[in-house]
Structures are given as structure tokens and as C-alpha cells.
Design a protein around this motif. Structure first.
Motif, PDB file in Angstrom:
ATOM      1  N   ALA A 164     -83.894 -26.673  62.973  1.00  0.00           N
ATOM      2  CA  ALA A 164     -82.521 -27.094  63.295  1.00  0.00           C
ATOM      3  C   ALA A 164     -82.445 -28.620  63.320  1.00  0.00           C
ATOM      4  O   ALA A 164     -81.461 -29.215  62.861  1.00  0.00           O
ATOM      5  N   ARG A 165     -83.499 -29.247  63.847  1.00  0.00           N
ATOM      6  CA  ARG A 165     -83.526 -30.722  63.879  1.00  0.00           C
ATOM      7  C   ARG A 165     -83.526 -31.276  62.446  1.00  0.00           C
ATOM      8  O   ARG A 165     -82.874 -32.284  62.157  1.00  0.00           O
ATOM      9  N   SER A 173     -74.679 -34.496  48.734  1.00  0.00           N
ATOM     10  CA  SER A 173     -75.465 -34.404  47.502  1.00  0.00           C
ATOM     11  C   SER A 173     -75.914 -32.964  47.312  1.00  0.00           C
ATOM     12  O   SER A 173     -76.021 -32.198  48.282  1.00  0.00           O
ATOM     13  N   LYS A 174     -76.172 -32.636  46.073  1.00  0.00           N
ATOM     14  CA  LYS A 174     -76.576 -31.265  45.743  1.00  0.00           C
ATOM     15  C   LYS A 174     -77.901 -30.920  46.409  1.00  0.00           C
ATOM     16  O   LYS A 174     -78.106 -29.815  46.914  1.00  0.00           O
ATOM     17  N   GLU A 175     -78.818 -31.920  46.386  1.00  0.00           N
ATOM     18  CA  GLU A 175     -80.160 -31.694  46.947  1.00  0.00           C
ATOM     19  C   GLU A 175     -80.065 -31.395  48.441  1.00  0.00           C
ATOM     20  O   GLU A 175     -80.691 -30.476  48.953  1.00  0.00           O
ATOM     21  N   THR A 176     -79.244 -32.254  49.125  1.00  0.00           N
ATOM     22  CA  THR A 176     -79.092 -32.063  50.575  1.00  0.00           C
ATOM     23  C   THR A 176     -78.492 -30.694  50.859  1.00  0.00           C
ATOM     24  O   THR A 176     -78.968 -29.956  51.741  1.00  0.00           O
ATOM     25  N   LYS A 177     -77.462 -30.342  50.109  1.00  0.00           N
ATOM     26  CA  LYS A 177     -76.779 -29.064  50.313  1.00  0.00           C
ATOM     27  C   LYS A 177     -77.761 -27.899  50.138  1.00  0.00           C
ATOM     28  O   LYS A 177     -77.794 -26.953  50.936  1.00  0.00           O
ATOM     29  N   LYS A 178     -78.578 -28.022  49.082  1.00  0.00           N
ATOM     30  CA  LYS A 178     -79.550 -26.961  48.775  1.00  0.00           C
ATOM     31  C   LYS A 178     -80.593 -26.849  49.893  1.00  0.00           C
ATOM     32  O   LYS A 178     -80.940 -25.742  50.338  1.00  0.00           O
ATOM     33  N   ASP A 179     -81.045 -28.017  50.348  1.00  0.00           N
ATOM     34  CA  ASP A 179     -82.051 -28.037  51.408  1.00  0.00           C
ATOM     35  C   ASP A 179     -81.495 -27.449  52.710  1.00  0.00           C
ATOM     36  O   ASP A 179     -82.158 -26.663  53.398  1.00  0.00           O
ATOM     37  N   LYS A 191     -79.055 -25.332  53.025  1.00  0.00           N
ATOM     38  CA  LYS A 191     -78.846 -23.890  52.848  1.00  0.00           C
ATOM     39  C   LYS A 191     -80.168 -23.140  53.036  1.00  0.00           C
ATOM     40  O   LYS A 191     -80.226 -22.104  53.708  1.00  0.00           O
ATOM     41  N   LYS A 192     -81.219 -23.718  52.461  1.00  0.00           N
ATOM     42  CA  LYS A 192     -82.539 -23.078  52.530  1.00  0.00           C
ATOM     43  C   LYS A 192     -83.037 -23.047  53.979  1.00  0.00           C
ATOM     44  O   LYS A 192     -83.496 -22.011  54.479  1.00  0.00           O
ATOM     45  N   THR A 193     -82.926 -24.199  54.654  1.00  0.00           N
ATOM     46  CA  THR A 193     -83.419 -24.262  56.035  1.00  0.00           C
ATOM     47  C   THR A 193     -82.582 -23.378  56.948  1.00  0.00           C
ATOM     48  O   THR A 193     -83.113 -22.709  57.844  1.00  0.00           O
ATOM     49  N   ASP A 194     -81.267 -23.360  56.718  1.00  0.00           N
ATOM     50  CA  ASP A 194     -80.393 -22.514  57.532  1.00  0.00           C
ATOM     51  C   ASP A 194     -80.759 -21.046  57.350  1.00  0.00           C
ATOM     52  O   ASP A 194     -80.774 -20.267  58.314  1.00  0.00           O
ATOM     53  N   LYS A 195     -81.094 -20.693  56.122  1.00  0.00           N
ATOM     54  CA  LYS A 195     -81.490 -19.303  55.847  1.00  0.00           C
ATOM     55  C   LYS A 195     -82.779 -18.967  56.595  1.00  0.00           C
ATOM     56  O   LYS A 195     -82.926 -17.876  57.154  1.00  0.00           O
ATOM     57  N   GLU A 196     -83.692 -19.946  56.604  1.00  0.00           N
ATOM     58  CA  GLU A 196     -84.960 -19.724  57.317  1.00  0.00           C
ATOM     59  C   GLU A 196     -84.702 -19.490  58.811  1.00  0.00           C
ATOM     60  O   GLU A 196     -85.331 -18.642  59.436  1.00  0.00           O
ATOM     61  N   ILE A 197     -83.759 -20.259  59.343  1.00  0.00           N
ATOM     62  CA  ILE A 197     -83.414 -20.088  60.773  1.00  0.00           C
ATOM     63  C   ILE A 197     -82.822 -18.699  61.002  1.00  0.00           C
ATOM     64  O   ILE A 197     -83.189 -18.006  61.957  1.00  0.00           O
ATOM     65  N   ASN A 198     -81.941 -18.284  60.113  1.00  0.00           N
ATOM     66  CA  ASN A 198     -81.300 -16.969  60.270  1.00  0.00           C
ATOM     67  C   ASN A 198     -82.310 -15.827  60.157  1.00  0.00           C
ATOM     68  O   ASN A 198     -82.264 -14.858  60.918  1.00  0.00           O
ATOM     69  N   VAL A 199     -83.231 -15.968  59.198  1.00  0.00           N
ATOM     70  CA  VAL A 199     -84.267 -14.930  59.032  1.00  0.00           C
ATOM     71  C   VAL A 199     -85.149 -14.885  60.278  1.00  0.00           C
ATOM     72  O   VAL A 199     -85.481 -13.807  60.791  1.00  0.00           O
ATOM     73  N   TYR A 234     -74.312 -25.538  63.992  1.00  0.00           N
ATOM     74  CA  TYR A 234     -73.466 -26.717  64.271  1.00  0.00           C
ATOM     75  C   TYR A 234     -74.008 -27.968  63.564  1.00  0.00           C
ATOM     76  O   TYR A 234     -73.242 -28.837  63.163  1.00  0.00           O
ATOM     77  N   SER A 235     -75.326 -28.021  63.426  1.00  0.00           N
ATOM     78  CA  SER A 235     -75.912 -29.148  62.693  1.00  0.00           C
ATOM     79  C   SER A 235     -75.453 -29.094  61.241  1.00  0.00           C
ATOM     80  O   SER A 235     -75.119 -30.118  60.639  1.00  0.00           O
ATOM     81  N   LYS A 236     -75.434 -27.872  60.709  1.00  0.00           N
ATOM     82  CA  LYS A 236     -74.981 -27.697  59.327  1.00  0.00           C
ATOM     83  C   LYS A 236     -73.500 -28.066  59.209  1.00  0.00           C
ATOM     84  O   LYS A 236     -73.070 -28.651  58.211  1.00  0.00           O
ATOM     85  N   ASN A 237     -72.733 -27.740  60.259  1.00  0.00           N
ATOM     86  CA  ASN A 237     -71.296 -28.076  60.254  1.00  0.00           C
ATOM     87  C   ASN A 237     -71.075 -29.586  60.162  1.00  0.00           C
ATOM     88  O   ASN A 237     -70.075 -30.039  59.616  1.00  0.00           O
ATOM     89  N   LEU A 238     -72.035 -30.332  60.721  1.00  0.00           N
ATOM     90  CA  LEU A 238     -71.908 -31.802  60.650  1.00  0.00           C
ATOM     91  C   LEU A 238     -71.915 -32.271  59.195  1.00  0.00           C
ATOM     92  O   LEU A 238     -71.261 -33.255  58.842  1.00  0.00           O
ATOM     93  N   TYR A 239     -72.655 -31.535  58.377  1.00  0.00           N
ATOM     94  CA  TYR A 239     -72.696 -31.898  56.956  1.00  0.00           C
ATOM     95  C   TYR A 239     -71.312 -31.712  56.312  1.00  0.00           C
ATOM     96  O   TYR A 239     -70.927 -32.464  55.405  1.00  0.00           O
ATOM     97  N   ASP A 240     -70.575 -30.694  56.836  1.00  0.00           N
ATOM     98  CA  ASP A 240     -69.230 -30.449  56.296  1.00  0.00           C
ATOM     99  C   ASP A 240     -68.339 -31.680  56.449  1.00  0.00           C
ATOM    100  O   ASP A 240     -67.436 -31.896  55.632  1.00  0.00           O
TER     101      ASP A 240
END
Lengths: 380, 225
Positions: free
Chosen positions: B28-29, B45-51, B53-61, B101-107
Motif C-alpha cells: 500500500a505504501r 503515465s502508463k507505467e505508473t498506472k500499470k504498476d 494496478k498490479k500492486t493493487d491486485k496483489e493487495i486484493n489477492v 485510497y492511495s490508488k485514488n490519489l493517483y486519480d
């Protein structure tokens, strides 16, 4: 800032593993003394009394019902089968008559997880899965009995095979006995307990005391063995169940077997599965082989009891129990066309029970209480 | 596999869950840092968005894994570690929300927010710094199961909450451009939610199960019993 008083949660102080292990060994020893006392009590009652008591079980179907009902009453097939081993060891019940009782114990033991599944009744989906997982064990055991009981009655294939194995492994040192490595130690302990009642002159009274004491010891020691082993191997159970979650077949059967041998109770193994299936963590079809493995694992208790009394017949019925449960699996599980019949039947029953929930309760009472009770009354 | 049964030692389920929760916090950090990097100058950026998404998925799993493990634990050993089982079943959601919420900050960056030119850049950046530090501290405190340090963090974070509310209120009353006011309101709202969920995680170390989650309530409404 408001001061907040910390309330640190303390983890339960657990009995150290090695101490619990020693406790279990002590309980196992007491369990075997219980079987020995039961044997002594039965012998002390005399043949007239015991012949009259067990006359009814000469009918195989009645014997089957006795096994079902006895197991439902004590909620443990291990207690029933250990008691049967004791009875066979004394010669009061023959191997031939004990086989249906052992098969009945297999059916009776499934009542525990069926009762556990009823707790999920308030949530439809959970209940359907839980009830299916519980009753597939009933249907599997019924199928196995439907095939193997007539086969045994007409051909004695199970008990004869068991006798051959028993004699090949244990040998016969004469008088229907074999050299058991623990028999001497058990006899010493049993003599010590029996000596406490030397002051009673009436042999029948002493026999009744031994009988009650024996059954109480079997019941209590198995209860505590199960409780302690469950704590002792909890992490191992979780690890192996996790390994079996997404797997079917042999892995599940072996896991079910190992867990049941460890906790000395198939009811515990199958009851653990119910909330896992109900919550959707474990698929019904993946729980199925674990349940079947529990059927084999539970036969270890009778084998241990047989080692304690050192009688060929006692060991033969214990081995018959193992052969019956293994044969049941070999008869049904390897064949894809019939493998899931018990699961499908259980699912159909669960579907009906979902529509009319009283049916689940009715099924449990009819299957495990009414039918065996009426059967015994009619057939005796 | 089957031989796992014979494998001795190893961690208990509760210890494994605690370890997973710490990993989730560190993930999350990571999401937080990436998102903040975008808000504070990096842009989307696309890279940041992809990263992310990947980390968020890891948290959800990981969250699902924790729940599954706890249900298994409760089924096998119903009476053992009951309080921890229930507490972790609850706080795993908090850790997942910290990531969310951290991901929301990216929004915010995605919708065009950029604080690099803000007159109060240093102020905004100090909030970013302190919440990020709070997340790391919380992960470390949780890993060490230090109840005293957890209590210290709860008290410290509790002091931040009013500050966020004041900033949200200021954004609402601002006469500046609407996009800037919205970005600031959401920024402080998200920081408040992250802080509150981190506090909930800390409460798992110090309060009874029934009092979990009561740290983002107004002080006068808190249940102190």
C-alpha cells in the motif's frame, strides 16, 4: 487528546507440545486398559447373560442397525468399533456378527457432520453446500454397505481376507491369541485397576463395574485424545487441508486419512470440512475424497484396541473394518461413472431440504434414529 | 502437498496472516508513493498506472488469501486465537482500503491535479510525507506487535484528523479555481481515510475486538467502554 487505555489481547497459554504428546500416550494407555476392562467385564457376566444380550445381532441387518444406533448415541465410531473389538475379543460376538455392526458404525458416525451442517440452515447457499458435503458421506457409506454387506454375508470375503492377513502378520500363538507388543503392559494396568475391586465378593457385580468402567474409559480417553491431538496437530491439519483445497482424488484421500489418524476421529475431520464447504473455500467435490480418506483413517482406533487385547478375532474384526472401508473406496471412487453418485444424490437431497428445511431435520432423525431403532425392535 | 502434514515447525496461521498484513501495508505504501509521485510533479503515465494496478491486485489477492486462511483456522481450531482471528478478519479490510485510497490519489493526477505550482507546496508535501511515514511506521509496529508503539501511533495519528477536516473545510470555502479546490478537498479526504484505516490496523494490537474501527469517529461519539 483522549487518553485511551490499551487493552492488549493475550494469546491463550497453550500446553507445550511435548507435554501434550506424553498426555496423549498416557490417554492411549488408559484407552487400552478400558478395552481390557470391558473384555473382563463381559467375560465376568457369563455366557448365559451375554448370549441373551447379543442374540439379536445374529441377523446382519439388525447388527447393522445396532452399529448405527450405538454410534449415533456415543457420537463416535471409534468408541463403537473399539467396544466391538473388545466384544469380539471375548468371543461373545463372533467376527461374522460383528462385521455388520462395524459397517453400521460407519453409517452412524456421519450423523455428527450432518448435525453440524444444520447450523447453516439460515443461509440458503451455505446450507445447500454444507448439507451436500455432510450427506454425501451418508450416501457413500450406504452405497458401500449395500454392496459389501450382502457380499460379506454370502461369501465372507471381507472377514476371510482379514483373517488371512491377521494370521499372516500376527500369527497364532495358540488359543486364538497373538503376541502383541503392548499386551503385557495393558494387562498389568488392567490388573491393577481390577485389584481395586477385590473387596467385592459378588463376581457379577464386579463384572458390571468393569464393564461400566471400561466403556467410560474408552469414551473419555478417546474424547481427550481427540481434543489434545486436534490441538497438537492443528497447524499440520491446516497445512494439509490447504494443500488439498484445489486438488481432488488421491491427495484428498491421503489428507483425510492422515488427519483422521492424527485426531482419532472421522467425525472431527468431516465436521471441519463442513464450514469450509459452506463458506465456499472448499468445493464439495474436493471435500469428497477427504471424507473418504477419513473412513480409512478412523479404522486405526480399532486396530490399536485390538493390539491391546491380543486376540486374533479382535484383530480380525479391526482389519475387516479397514478392508471394508478401503474396498468401499476402490469399489466406487476409481470409476468415473459412479464416483460422484453419492455427491449427486446428496446435492439432490440438499436441494429438496432447501425448499423444505424441516426435511433436513426429518432426514437426520429418520436416517439415524427412527430406522435403526425400529429395525432393531422388529428384527431382534 | 500431502507431506506438508509431516513438516514440523513453521509458522502458525496467525503468524502467516500477520506477515501477509505487513506485506500488504508495504505494498500500500508503494501504491501511495507512486500515486503521490504523480500528484507532485510526475503526472500520469502508463507505467505508473500499470504498476499501481498490479500492486493493487496483489493487495486484493492477499486480502482474499488472509480471509481464506482465517476461515480455515477458525474451522480447524475454533477456540484458539479467536480474538486475533476476528480482529484480522476486520483489519485486513482496513489495509486493503489503505491501498485503495492511495490508488485514488493517483486519480487526482489522472484528472489533472498538480500541486507542484501550488503556493503552499511545502505544506501539501509535508502532509504527504507524514502520512507516508505513518504507513511505514504502522507496518513496522504491526510486524513487531509492539502495543505501546501502536498506542503512540494511534495518539499521533488521532492528532492529524482534525487537521485534515480543517483543510477540507478550507477547500470548500476557497474562492480559488474550482478544480484546485476539488483536488485539495479530495486530497485531504483521502489522507484522512488512509490515516483512519492505519489507525484501525493499530487498534488490532491494543483494543478488544468490539472496539476496532472506532478511532475515526468524533471524539465525543467514541465508545470508551
Amino acid at each position: 487528546m483522549d487518553p485511551i487505555e490499551p487493552v492488549v489481547r493475550q494469546r491463550a497459554a497453550a500446553l507445550p507440545g511435548p507435554i501434550r504428546g506424553v498426555l496423549v500416550i498416557g490417554l492411549l494407555y488408559l484407552f487400552l486398559i478400558g478395552v481390557k476392562l470391558l473384555e473382563g467385564g463381559i467375560k465376568g457376566l457369563g455366557s448365559d447373560f451375554t448370549d441373551a444380550l447379543f442374540q439379536g445381532v445374529s441377523n446382519p441387518v439388525a447388527g447393522l442397525f445396532v452399529g448405527v444406533l450405538a454410534t449415533v448415541l456415543v457420537q463416535s465410531s471409534s468408541v463403537t468399533t473399539a467396544t466391538i473389538v473388545g466384544l469380539v475379543g471375548t468371543g461373545v460376538v463372533s467376527v461374522e456378527h460383528a462385521v455388520p455392526m462395524i459397517m453400521g458404525a460407519n453409517i452412524g458416525t456421519t450423523v455428527t457432520n450432518t448435525i453440524v451442517s444444520l447450523a447453516h440452515m439460515r443461509h440458503s447457499d451455505e446450507f445447500r453446500r454444507a448439507f451436500t458435503a455432510a450427506t454425501m458421506h451418508d450416501f457413500f457409506n450406504l452405497m458401500a454397505v449395500a454392496v459389501l454387506l450382502p457380499l460379506e454375508v454370502f461369501t465372507k470375503v471381507l472377514s476371510d481376507t482379514a483373517r488371512s492377513i491377521t494370521e499372516a502378520i500376527a500369527g497364532d500363538i495358540g488359543g486364538g491369541r497373538f503376541n502383541s507388543p503392548i499386551k503385557g503392559a495393558v494387562k498389568w494396568g488392567a490388573n491393577l485397576v481390577e485389584g481395586l475391586f477385590d473387596w467385592i465378593s459378588n463376581e457379577k457385580v464386579t463384572a458390571v463395574i468393569f464393564l461400566i468402567l471400561g466403556i467410560a474409559l474408552i469414551f473419555l480417553t478417546l474424547t481427550f485424545i481427540t481434543k489434545n491431538m486436534r490441538v497438537l496437530v492443528a497447524a499440520r491439519i491446516e497445512r494439509s487441508l490447504n494443500a488439498a483445497l484445489a486438488r481432488s482424488g488421491l491427495v484428498g484421500i491421503v489428507v483425510g486419512m492422515l488427519v483422521t489418524v492424527a485426531v482419532q476421529s472421522s467425525s472431527i475431520t468431516t465436521s471441519i470440512l463442513i464450514p469450509l464447504v459452506a463458506s465456499g473455500i472448499l468445493a464439495v467435490r474436493n471435500a469428497y475424497p477427504i471424507t473418504l480418506g477419513a473412513n480409512i483413517g478412523t479404522t486405526v482406533t480399532a486396530l490399536i484396541a485390538a493390539l491391546g487385547i491380543g486376540e486374533i478375532d479382535g484383530l480380525t474384526i479391526a482389519v475387516t473394518h479397514t478392508i471394508f472401508n478401503t474396498a468401499g473406496i476402490l469399489l466406487i471412487y476409481p470409476w468415473s461413472k459412479i464416483r460422484y453418485i453419492p455427491v449427486d444424490l446428496a446435492d439432490k437431497l440438499a436441494g429438496l431440504a432447501l425448499k423444505r428445511k424441516s426435511l433436513a431435520l426429518g432426514y437426520t432423525l429418520t436416517m439415524f434414529v427412527a430406522i435403526p431403532l425400529i429395525g432393531i425392535l422388529v428384527l431382534r | 502437498m500431502v507431506f506438508d502434514f509431516f513438516r514440523g515447525g513453521g509458522q502458525s496461521t496467525i503468524e502467516e496472516v500477520e506477515e501477509t498484513l505487513v506485506v500488504m501495508m508495504h505494498n500500500a505504501r508503494h501504491v501511495y508513493d507512486e500515486a503521490m509521485g504523480a500528484v507532485f510533479g510526475g503526472g500520469k503515465s502508463k507505467e505508473t498506472k500499470k504498476d499501481l494496478k498490479k500492486t493493487d491486485k496483489e493487495i486484493n489477492v492477499a486480502q482474499q488469501e488472509v480471509r481464506r486462511a482465517l476461515v480455515m483456522h477458525a474451522s480447524v481450531s475454533p477456540a484458539v486465537d479467536l480474538a486475533d482471528t476476528l480482529a484480522y478478519m476486520s483489519v485486513v479490510k482496513d489495509v486493503e482500503r489503505v491501498g485503495d485510497y492511495s490508488k485514488n490519489l493517483y486519480d487526482l493526477a489522472k484528472y489533472g491535479a498538480d500541486f507542484t505550482t501550488a503556493a503552499d507546496f511545502d505544506d501539501l508535501d509535508s502532509y504527504r510525507e507524514r502520512v507516508g511515514q505513518l504507513m511505514t511506521d504502522a507496518a513496522n509496529v504491526f510486524a513487531s506487535r509492539d502495543a505501546e508503539a501502536a498506542q503512540y501511533l494511534i495518539d499521533k495519528a488521532d492528532g492529524f484528523l482534525d487537521d485534515y477536516d480543517a483543510n477540507v473545510k478550507a477547500a470548500f470555502q476557497s474562492v480559488g479555481p474550482a478544480p484546485d479546490a476539488v483536488a485539495r478537498a479530495l486530497y485531504f479526504r483521502f489522507l484522512k481515510r488512509i490515516t483512519a484505516h492505519v489507525m484501525n490496523l493499530m487498534t488490532a494490537l491494543v483494543v478488544p475486538v468490539h472496539r476496532l474501527d472506532y478511532y475515526d469517529e468524533a471524539k465525543e461519539d467514541r465508545v470508551e467502554s
